[in-house]
Design an enzyme around this catalytic site. Structure first.
Site, mmCIF file in Angstrom:
data_model
loop_
_atom_site.group_PDB
_atom_site.id
_atom_site.type_symbol
_atom_site.label_atom_id
_atom_site.label_comp_id
_atom_site.label_asym_id
_atom_site.label_seq_id
_atom_site.Cartn_x
_atom_site.Cartn_y
_atom_site.Cartn_z
ATOM 1 N N SER A 98 6.827 23.770 -1.625
ATOM 2 C CA SER A 98 7.658 25.292 -1.263
ATOM 3 C C SER A 98 7.555 26.303 -2.598
ATOM 4 C CB SER A 98 8.548 24.373 -0.733
ATOM 5 O OG SER A 98 8.924 25.620 -0.094
ATOM 6 N N ASP A 125 1.437 25.411 8.728
ATOM 7 C CA ASP A 125 2.218 26.460 7.922
ATOM 8 C C ASP A 125 3.384 27.055 8.205
ATOM 9 O OD1 ASP A 125 4.065 26.415 5.756
ATOM 10 O OD2 ASP A 125 2.651 26.475 3.990
ATOM 11 N N HIS A 163 4.877 22.626 6.647
ATOM 12 C CA HIS A 163 4.997 23.242 5.315
ATOM 13 C C HIS A 163 5.702 21.175 5.003
ATOM 14 C CE1 HIS A 163 6.561 25.756 2.426
ATOM 15 N NE2 HIS A 163 7.677 25.036 2.242
#
Length: 419
Positions: free
Chosen positions: A234, A328, A362
Site C-alpha cells: 500500500s 484491488d 488490496h
C-alpha cells in the site's frame, strides 16, 4: 465414537493443517465450525457442511464442502474463511512472540446453521497457529530516529536482511516480519508514523529516515552484505519503490498493491522534493455496505502535469517484484505496476516482474490469512473497501507467499556473491 483430529496441532501460521474425522455413520452429514478470538477478544468464525464417506470417515484433503462459508475441496478453507462477528474488523496479530492464535474446531451432527448454547459439539480440537519459532529473537529498535522491531532467526547468521513496511495503518506492525524471520530472514519491522515519538500523522515522507534504517540494518554483524531487501504494501509500497530508486543499499524490493508515483504527501530526500499527484475527493464511491472505494480517487500518473511525481524506476539498482490484486478497490495498482514495467522497458531494463492475481483485493496477507474485504482505517470517516473474493484471495496468498521468499533468496544471495 466420533474422533476429530488436526495435525499438526501446533504450527506456524503458514503451515497446512490436516483435518480428519472418524467414527461417523456411512454418508453422515456433519458441520465443522472453526472459532478464533483475536488479541482484542473479537470472535471470528467459519463453518462448512460435509458428508462422510461410506466408511464413516471424513478427510478435508479429499472431501468437498457442500455448503457453508465455502464449497469444494479446500483443506484449509475453515481457516481462510474465518469472518469477524463485527463489521469492518481486520485480523491483526499484535503479540507475535508469546501467544499463538488458538483456533477451536468443533464437530456437529448434521447441518448446524448457527451458534446455540443448547447444541454441544460431538468432538472438538484446538489448533495453535504461531507467528514465531523457538529461539527466534526480537529486538526493540530505538536508535537514532529509527523505531521498530528487529527479528532474527536462530543461529549466528549472517542472514538476508529485510525491511518490512505497511501502509496507512500506521504504528508498528510485526506479524509479517516475525513469520519471515521464522523462515530464515532477519527482518526489521519499521514504523514511520503513529508510533512512539514519531509523528502521529503522516504529512511527508522523509526518505533519509528509511536510509538510516537501511544503514542500521546493514551495520549489524548478523546481516548479510552488501544489500538488503524491502517488502512493502500500500503506502508502504510507494515508499518501498522510492527506496529502490534512490537508495543503493536496496538490492531487492517487493511492492504489494502500491503505486509508481508519489501521492498524498511530498517525498523528500536530501535536496530533492517530489510533490504529490493531487487526489479528487469527489471521485470517492460508497458501496452498499457503507465502505469507501478509493480506486479512482487519485490523479493519473500518465497525465503530463503529473510526470514530475512519477518515480524513476529505471534508476533502481536491484530487482523489483510487483504483487497485484486485480480486484484491488483501494489502489489502481495493476495499472501502476504496468506503467512502472513499461518505464523499465523503455530504459532497456529487465529488472521488474509482476504477479497479478484475479479475484484478489488490496490486502494480500500471509498464507492462509482470512480475507479482509473492508475495514476501518486511520483518519477516515468511513471504512475502506479493499476488495477480493475469499477462495481466490486464499489461492493468491498461498502462491505469493512462496514467491516472495523465493525472490528474496534469489536476489539477496546473488548480491552477496558479487563481493
Amino acid at each position: 465414537m466420533f474422533q476429530l483430529t488436526a495435525n499438526p496441532a501446533s504450527a506456524l501460521v503458514d503451515e497446512p493443517v490436516h483435518i480428519q474425522v472418524t467414527g461417523l455413520s456411512p454418508l453422515q452429514m456433519v458441520t465443522l465450525v472453526a472459532s478464533l478470538k483475536d488479541d482484542k477478544g473479537s470472535l471470528y468464525q467459519s463453518r462448512a457442511f460435509y458428508r462422510a464417506n461410506e466408511a464413516g470417515e471424513l478427510d478435508l484433503k479429499q472431501a468437498p464442502a457442500l455448503g457453508g462459508y465455502f464449497t469444494g475441496v479446500h483443506p484449509m478453507g475453515l481457516i481462510w474463511s474465518l469472518k469477524s462477528e463485527k463489521a469492518f474488523e481486520r485480523l491483526i496479530k499484535r503479540d507475535v512472540m508469546t501467544t499463538p492464535y488458538r483456533i477451536t474446531l468443533d464437530l456437529y451432527d448434521s447441518v448446524y446453521l448457527q451458534k446455540s448454547d443448547k447444541v454441544q459439539p460431538k468432538a472438538s480440537q484446538v489448533v495453535q497457529r504461531w507467528f514465531s519459532s523457538p529461539e527466534m529473537q526480537r529486538v526493540q529498535i530505538r536508535e537514532g530516529r529509527v523505531r521498530g522491531a528487529l527479528f532474527f532467526p536462530p543461529g549466528e547468521g549472517p542472514f538476508p536482511g529485510l525491511i518490512d513496511l505497511f501502509g496507512g495503518i500506521g504504528g508498528l506492525v510485526e506479524y509479517r516480519a516475525s513469520l519471515l524471520a521464522a523462515r530464515g530472514f532477519a527482518v526489521l519491522a519499521l514504523a514511520y508514523f503513529a508510533y512512539d515519538d514519531l509523528p502521529e500523522q503522516l504529512q511527508e515522507v522523509d526518505l533519509e529516515y528509511f536510509e538510516e534504517a537501511a544503514n542500521l540494518l546493514l551495520a549489524h554483524p548478523k546481516i548479510q552484505k552488501p544489500g538488503i531487501g524491502v517488502i512493502s504494501v500500500s503506502k508502504g509500497a510507494e515508499i518501498g519503490l522510492a527506496m529502490a530508486c534512490y537508495l543503493k543499499q536496496v538490492a531487492a524490493t517487493v511492492c504489494i498493491n502500491g503505486s509508481n508515483a508519489i501521492f498524498d504527501f511530498p517525498l523528500r530526500y536530501r535536496d530533492l522534493v517530489i510533490t504529490p499527484i493531487p487526489s479528487f475527493p469527489e471521485r470517492m464511491e460508497v458501496d452498499i455496505m457503507g465502505a469507501v472505494r478509493l480506486r479512482h480517487y487519485k490523479g493519473d500518473p500518465r497525465d503530463e502535469l503529473n510526470q514530475q511525481s512519477v518515480l524513476p524506476v529505471e534508476k533502481a539498482q536491484g530487482a523489483i517484484l510487483f504483487i497485484i490484486g486485480e480486484d484491488d478497490e483501494c489502489f489502481n495498482s495493476k495499472e501502476y505496476a504496468e506503467q512502472a514495467l513499461e518505464q523499465l522497458q523503455r530504459h532497456g531494463r529487465s529488472s521488474g516482474r509482476m504477479l497479478a492475481y484475479p479475484g484478489t483485493g488490496h490486502l494480500i496477507e500471509l498464507h492462509y490469512g482470512p480475507l479482509c474485504y473492508a475495514s476501518w482505517s486511520r483518519g477516515l470517516f468511513r471504512p475502506l473497501l479493499w476488495g477480493g473474493e475469499p477462495a481466490a484471495q486464499a489461492a493468491a496468498q498461498e502462491h505469493a507467499w512462496g514467491e516472495i521468499q523465493k525472490f528474496f533468496r534469489q536476489h539477496l544471495v546473488r548480491s552477496r556473491s558479487t563481493l
